[in-house]
Design a protein around this motif. Structure first.
Motif, short mmCIF file in Angstrom:
data_model
loop_
_atom_site.label_atom_id
_atom_site.label_comp_id
_atom_site.label_asym_id
_atom_site.label_seq_id
_atom_site.Cartn_x
_atom_site.Cartn_y
_atom_site.Cartn_z
N ILE A 6 25.03 4.32 -15.21
CA ILE A 6 23.81 5.10 -15.98
C ILE A 6 23.27 6.56 -15.51
O ILE A 6 23.51 7.96 -15.44
CB ILE A 6 22.95 4.29 -16.87
N GLU A 7 22.74 5.92 -14.14
CA GLU A 7 22.24 7.33 -12.83
C GLU A 7 22.50 7.88 -12.55
O GLU A 7 22.67 8.71 -12.75
CB GLU A 7 20.99 5.89 -12.65
N GLN A 8 23.83 7.27 -12.89
CA GLN A 8 25.42 8.03 -12.04
C GLN A 8 25.94 9.50 -12.66
O GLN A 8 26.08 10.59 -12.58
CB GLN A 8 26.73 7.34 -10.83
N ASN A 9 25.79 8.97 -13.74
CA ASN A 9 26.69 9.64 -15.49
C ASN A 9 25.55 9.57 -16.71
O ASN A 9 26.79 9.34 -17.27
CB ASN A 9 28.52 9.23 -14.96
N PRO A 10 24.91 10.01 -16.64
CA PRO A 10 24.20 9.21 -18.24
C PRO A 10 24.81 10.71 -18.78
O PRO A 10 25.31 11.64 -19.25
CB PRO A 10 22.67 9.62 -18.43
N VAL A 29 11.45 7.14 -13.89
CA VAL A 29 12.40 7.58 -15.20
C VAL A 29 12.17 5.68 -15.38
O VAL A 29 12.27 5.17 -15.25
CB VAL A 29 13.88 7.75 -14.89
N PRO A 30 11.23 6.55 -16.65
CA PRO A 30 11.23 5.34 -17.69
C PRO A 30 13.28 3.86 -17.93
O PRO A 30 13.60 4.51 -18.05
CB PRO A 30 10.51 5.11 -18.64
N GLN A 31 12.88 2.68 -18.23
CA GLN A 31 13.91 2.24 -18.16
C GLN A 31 14.47 2.42 -19.44
O GLN A 31 15.84 2.16 -19.41
CB GLN A 31 14.07 0.57 -17.42
N ILE A 32 13.50 2.19 -20.57
CA ILE A 32 14.34 2.33 -21.38
C ILE A 32 14.83 3.53 -21.76
O ILE A 32 15.96 3.69 -22.33
CB ILE A 32 13.14 2.46 -22.69
N MET A 33 14.60 4.37 -20.82
CA MET A 33 15.62 6.11 -21.16
C MET A 33 17.24 5.78 -20.74
O MET A 33 17.76 6.03 -21.11
CB MET A 33 15.05 7.22 -20.30
N HIS A 34 16.85 5.02 -19.92
CA HIS A 34 18.20 4.67 -19.53
C HIS A 34 19.59 3.98 -20.58
O HIS A 34 20.78 4.39 -20.75
CB HIS A 34 18.50 3.87 -18.14
N ALA A 37 19.96 7.37 -22.26
CA ALA A 37 21.15 7.76 -22.73
C ALA A 37 22.64 7.31 -22.89
O ALA A 37 23.70 8.13 -22.87
CB ALA A 37 20.99 8.33 -21.27
N TYR A 38 22.13 5.40 -22.35
CA TYR A 38 24.03 5.12 -22.29
C TYR A 38 24.62 5.32 -23.42
O TYR A 38 25.70 4.54 -24.05
CB TYR A 38 23.58 3.85 -21.80
N LYS A 39 23.68 4.08 -24.86
CA LYS A 39 24.01 3.97 -26.09
C LYS A 39 23.51 4.31 -27.34
O LYS A 39 23.00 4.06 -28.06
CB LYS A 39 23.82 2.59 -26.44
N PRO A 40 23.19 6.40 -27.11
CA PRO A 40 22.48 6.74 -27.92
C PRO A 40 22.49 6.12 -29.52
O PRO A 40 22.25 6.06 -30.21
CB PRO A 40 22.65 8.62 -27.81
#
Length: 80
Positions: A6-10, A29-34, A37-40
């Motif tokens: 996810i970090e490489q390609n949000p 970066v708060p982990q919840i943001m990942h 970003a990954y599963k909007p």
């Protein structure tokens, strides 16, 4: 939860931009943001719920609700 792919390609639109902005500013970066970003499509409800709680009608002003959330997050060693 660490998700390096996810970090490489949000792919989460606005959250990808927020993640990029935090990184550019040298901020964590708060982990919840990942997750957002990954599963909007799966986190849309949580996002709307949070905005409703923080910005919707309430006897408490939004700033006070932000203060409560920040205090609680800090007590839980969680980025807010």
């Amino acid at each position: 939860m660490y998700l390096p792919e996810i970090e490489q390609n949000p792919t989460g639109g606005a959250y990808a931009r927020l993640i990029d902005g935090l990184r550019a500013a040298g901020r964590p970066v708060p982990q919840i943001m990942h997750l957002f970003a990954y599963k909007p499509d799966r986190t849309d409800f949580l996002s709307r719920f949070t905005q409703g709680v923080m910005r919707g009608p309430s006897p408490l002003p939004a700033g006070f609700r932000e203060l409560i959330a920040a205090f609680t997050s800090r007590r839980n060693d969680c980025l807010f």
